[in-house]
Design an enzyme around this catalytic site. Structure first.
Site, short mmCIF file in Angstrom:
data_model
loop_
_atom_site.label_atom_id
_atom_site.label_comp_id
_atom_site.label_asym_id
_atom_site.label_seq_id
_atom_site.Cartn_x
_atom_site.Cartn_y
_atom_site.Cartn_z
N GLU A 254 -12.69 9.69 1.04
CA GLU A 254 -12.78 8.46 1.11
C GLU A 254 -11.89 8.03 2.13
O GLU A 254 -11.70 6.79 2.56
CB GLU A 254 -12.47 7.70 -0.23
CG GLU A 254 -10.89 7.95 -0.68
CD GLU A 254 -10.72 7.35 -2.08
OE1 GLU A 254 -11.00 7.84 -3.09
OE2 GLU A 254 -10.14 6.08 -2.31
N CYS B 167 -12.92 8.69 -5.32
CA CYS B 167 -12.56 9.90 -5.89
C CYS B 167 -13.43 11.00 -6.26
O CYS B 167 -13.18 11.92 -6.37
CB CYS B 167 -11.43 9.85 -6.67
SG CYS B 167 -9.96 8.96 -6.06
N THR C 103 2.02 6.39 -6.58
CA THR C 103 0.80 6.99 -6.85
C THR C 103 0.12 7.55 -5.69
O THR C 103 -1.07 7.78 -5.72
CB THR C 103 -0.05 6.46 -8.04
OG1 THR C 103 -0.65 5.33 -7.18
CG2 THR C 103 0.47 5.91 -9.15
N SER D 286 -8.22 -0.46 -13.22
CA SER D 286 -8.94 0.80 -12.70
C SER D 286 -8.63 1.64 -13.80
O SER D 286 -9.50 2.63 -14.11
CB SER D 286 -8.20 1.24 -11.39
OG SER D 286 -6.89 1.75 -11.64
N HIS E 264 -9.62 14.31 -13.66
CA HIS E 264 -9.28 13.47 -12.52
C HIS E 264 -7.82 12.94 -12.56
O HIS E 264 -7.54 12.13 -13.63
CB HIS E 264 -10.29 12.49 -12.02
CG HIS E 264 -9.72 11.44 -10.93
ND1 HIS E 264 -9.21 12.23 -9.69
CD2 HIS E 264 -9.61 10.08 -10.55
CE1 HIS E 264 -8.83 11.13 -8.89
NE2 HIS E 264 -9.05 10.16 -9.46
N LYS F 266 -3.84 9.69 -20.95
CA LYS F 266 -4.61 8.86 -21.54
C LYS F 266 -6.03 9.14 -21.70
O LYS F 266 -6.62 8.81 -22.79
CB LYS F 266 -4.52 7.36 -20.63
CG LYS F 266 -3.24 6.73 -20.52
CD LYS F 266 -3.32 5.74 -19.29
CE LYS F 266 -2.23 5.19 -19.12
NZ LYS F 266 -1.48 4.22 -20.07
N ASN G 7 -1.45 11.97 -5.76
CA ASN G 7 -2.76 11.69 -5.87
C ASN G 7 -3.55 12.28 -4.31
O ASN G 7 -2.99 11.78 -3.55
CB ASN G 7 -3.12 10.22 -6.06
CG ASN G 7 -4.44 9.89 -6.36
OD1 ASN G 7 -5.50 10.63 -6.29
ND2 ASN G 7 -4.85 8.52 -6.31
N SER H 59 -13.59 5.35 -8.34
CA SER H 59 -13.57 4.00 -8.75
C SER H 59 -14.83 3.47 -7.87
O SER H 59 -15.43 4.06 -7.02
CB SER H 59 -12.41 3.33 -7.68
OG SER H 59 -11.31 3.59 -8.72
N1 COA Z 1 10.75 4.82 -18.96
C1 COA Z 1 9.41 5.59 -19.37
N2 COA Z 1 8.36 4.87 -19.26
C2 COA Z 1 8.29 3.79 -18.73
C3 COA Z 1 9.14 2.96 -18.28
C4 COA Z 1 10.85 3.73 -18.61
N3 COA Z 1 11.77 3.32 -18.01
N4 COA Z 1 9.21 1.84 -17.57
C5 COA Z 1 7.78 1.79 -17.81
N5 COA Z 1 7.28 2.89 -18.33
C6 COA Z 1 5.84 3.30 -18.53
C7 COA Z 1 4.84 2.15 -19.05
O1 COA Z 1 5.16 2.02 -20.52
C8 COA Z 1 3.65 2.78 -18.70
O2 COA Z 1 3.11 3.49 -19.58
P1 COA Z 1 1.76 3.15 -20.40
O3 COA Z 1 0.64 3.02 -19.27
O4 COA Z 1 1.68 4.62 -21.17
O5 COA Z 1 2.02 2.07 -21.27
C9 COA Z 1 3.92 3.26 -17.30
O6 COA Z 1 5.34 3.71 -17.34
C10 COA Z 1 3.53 2.61 -16.02
O7 COA Z 1 4.13 1.32 -16.13
P2 COA Z 1 3.67 -0.21 -15.69
O8 COA Z 1 4.39 -1.05 -15.97
O9 COA Z 1 2.04 -0.11 -16.26
O10 COA Z 1 3.13 0.10 -14.11
P3 COA Z 1 2.97 -0.56 -12.98
O11 COA Z 1 2.29 -1.96 -13.52
O12 COA Z 1 3.87 -0.47 -11.85
O13 COA Z 1 1.63 0.06 -12.23
C11 COA Z 1 -0.20 1.74 -11.94
C12 COA Z 1 1.04 1.43 -12.86
C13 COA Z 1 -1.09 3.04 -12.41
C14 COA Z 1 -1.31 0.51 -12.40
C15 COA Z 1 -0.09 1.52 -10.66
O14 COA Z 1 0.80 2.47 -10.24
C16 COA Z 1 -1.35 1.84 -9.64
O15 COA Z 1 -1.74 0.73 -9.32
N6 COA Z 1 -1.75 3.05 -9.14
C17 COA Z 1 -3.00 3.21 -8.42
C18 COA Z 1 -4.28 2.91 -9.02
C19 COA Z 1 -4.47 4.08 -9.94
O16 COA Z 1 -4.15 5.15 -9.58
N7 COA Z 1 -5.43 3.89 -10.87
C20 COA Z 1 -5.99 4.84 -11.88
C21 COA Z 1 -7.19 5.00 -12.01
S1 COA Z 1 -8.51 5.45 -10.93
#
Ligand code: COA
Length: 413
Positions: A83, A115, A158, A208, A249, A258, A304, A337
């Site tokens: 991609e 992906c 990521t 996502s 993936h 998850k 990733n 995606s």
């Molecule tokens: N100790 C342990 N865990 C912690 C923590 C701490 N101090 N603080 C936060 N966490 C955990 C949260 O509980 C969460 O876990 P959960 O999802 O099991 O509930 C995790 O860390 C991530 O925290 P969150 O606040 O959701 O992170 P974020 O809003 O900064 O973003 C993504 C996380 C994945 C959405 C972001 O990195 C992203 O957009 N990535 C790119 C998109 C992607 O990869 N998509 C996947 C599908 S293709």
């Protein structure tokens, strides 16, 4: 007699530099545990502009061909799933074809769907061989990407970059795929996309994750229905436990946890049996540790790599566990995606341990250099056409544009 088709050899290529996620967390004022446990990531590959999708793909492809021992004259197809292509018309595959001096009489093209692109190539290769059209020839499928979300964004931890190449052939030495046994799921969603001309992806991160899980439920159930019908797995209860391992993936390693919980939830719902929530949580943890965690070793050290993430998981799994997996069936889930996805399966070959050793995954990861967050930020700010210009002693490099054409250096013969 049934023709056995699948992955005969793998080659992995990663950038020369990586950043520790604990360092990145400190620099961003985030608790390191959020990245290390919350997202399940440890190290993140950092590609400089010279290590573009073509350069990474060519190196992985060269390594896969060497691991397989195949004569390149026996190839009839080269597909690159990506991609992060380098041109709107000329495919990455054509650069790889030229850099590796592959035969003229073959199909060469790219496949794109976020992906999932590499899986589209893998399925095309397997079905090309199964149809008989390949004759005695094999295919080379390469997944190569540079994953950029941008400095300071939620997606920053990521990111990553890398390529995984696979030789697809009859009588494979790594994994025989269950041809025709798969479930697919697609929906038109805007969970992640990259407008023309943009280096960074747009992403609705939490959405996502939900799109991934929704697609997984449909794709897994599609696979399960056919697997049960064909007597590949026994029906009833937690069917997914009948797979020795499952590779998902992995945009970040926590996603695999998850995903696995979600698959088990699908099984429990399908079995219509009441379940105890606390007990199921404990069982899901144990089953994650046994069925999924062994595939995450390499992913957690690279980050990733978009199209290649599932196959880096497979490489890591075989590297860790192939000796115990000979003759056992594993599941694989590919998500792109946008979205499209596929759940499929295969049986690990008896000689997989010996074959995956040739991918030298520990050496590939050990050869890298840890850099500071400041150096990572400097590299991220470089224009896409400004390679750092190191001599390519250990791989291919993009070295600049001349007459509007991208130029590449090769390693010494
Ligand atoms: N100790 C342990 N865990 C912690 C923590 C701490 N101090 N603080 C936060 N966490 C955990 C949260 O509980 C969460 O876990 P959960 O999802 O099991 O509930 C995790 O860390 C991530 O925290 P969150 O606040 O959701 O992170 P974020 O809003 O900064 O973003 C993504 C996380 C994945 C959405 C972001 O990195 C992203 O957009 N990535 C790119 C998109 C992607 O990869 N998509 C996947 C599908 S293709």
């Amino acid at each position: 007699m049934k023709t056995r088709i699948g992955i005969d050899a793998l080659g992995v290529a990663v950038p020369r530099r990586y950043v520790e996620l604990a360092d990145l967390a400190s620099a961003r004022g985030v608790a390191p545990e959020k990245y290390l446990r919350g997202l399940g990531v440890r190290e993140m590959a950092v590609a400089e502009p010279g290590e573009d999708t073509v350069a990474l793909a060519a190196l992985a492809a060269r390594r896969a061909l060497a691991a397989s021992g195949i004569d390149p004259r026996d190839l009839g197809m080269l597909v690159v799933g990506t991609e992060t292509g380098v041109d709107h018309a000329k495919p990455v595959a054509s650069y790889v074809h030229g850099l590796l001096e592959l035969p003229r009489a073959m199909r060469v093209y790219d496949t794109q769907h976020a992906c999932y692109g590499g899986t589209a190539g893998l399925m095309a290769a397997v079905e090309w061989i199964a149809s008989g059209a390949a004759g005695d020839r094999a295919a080379l499928v390469v997944c190569s990407d540079v994953a950029r979300y941008g400095v300071g964004t939620p997606g920053e931890p990521t990111q990553g970059a890398g390529a995984v190449a696979m030789v697809v052939a009859t009588n494979p030495a790594l994994v025989e795929l269950d041809v025709g046994l798969s479930g697919a799921a697609s929906t038109h969603v805007h969970d992640f996309w990259r407008p023309l001309g943009a280096r960074e992806a747009q992403v609705d991160g939490h959405y996502s994750v939900q799109c991934y899980l929704d697609a997984l439920a449909t794709a897994y159930r599609g696979w399960k229905a056919i697997a049960v019908e064909r007597d590949v797995v026994r029906p009833g209860g937690v069917v997914s436990e009948r797979l020795a391992r499952i590779c998902y993936h992995v945009p970040f390693c926590k996603m695999a946890r998850k995903a696995h919980q979600h698959v088990r939830r699908c099984d429990l719902e399908d079995a219509s049996a009441p379940w105890d929530v606390a007990q199921e949580e404990a069982r899901a943890d144990a089953s994650f540790a046994a069925q999924v965690e062994p595939s995450l070793g390499a992913c957690t050290r690279v980050g990733n790599i978009y199209t290649g993430s599932l196959y880096l998981g497979l490489a890591g799994l075989l590297h860790a566990d192939a000796r115990d997996l000979g003759g056992k069936r594993i599941g694989l889930f590919s998500y792109g995606s946008g979205c499209t996805s596929e759940f499929f399966s295969g049986v690990v070959a008896a000689r997989a341990a010996e074959r995956i050793a040739r991918a030298a995954i520990d050496d590939v990861l050990a050869a890298r250099e840890r850099i500071s967050v400041a150096e990572y930020e400097r590299i991220m700010a470089l224009p896409a056409t400004s390679p750092l210009g190191a001599a390519p002693t250990d791989g291919y490099r993009f070295v600049g544009v001349s007459g509007h054409q991208r130029q590449y250096a090769r390693p010494p013969a």
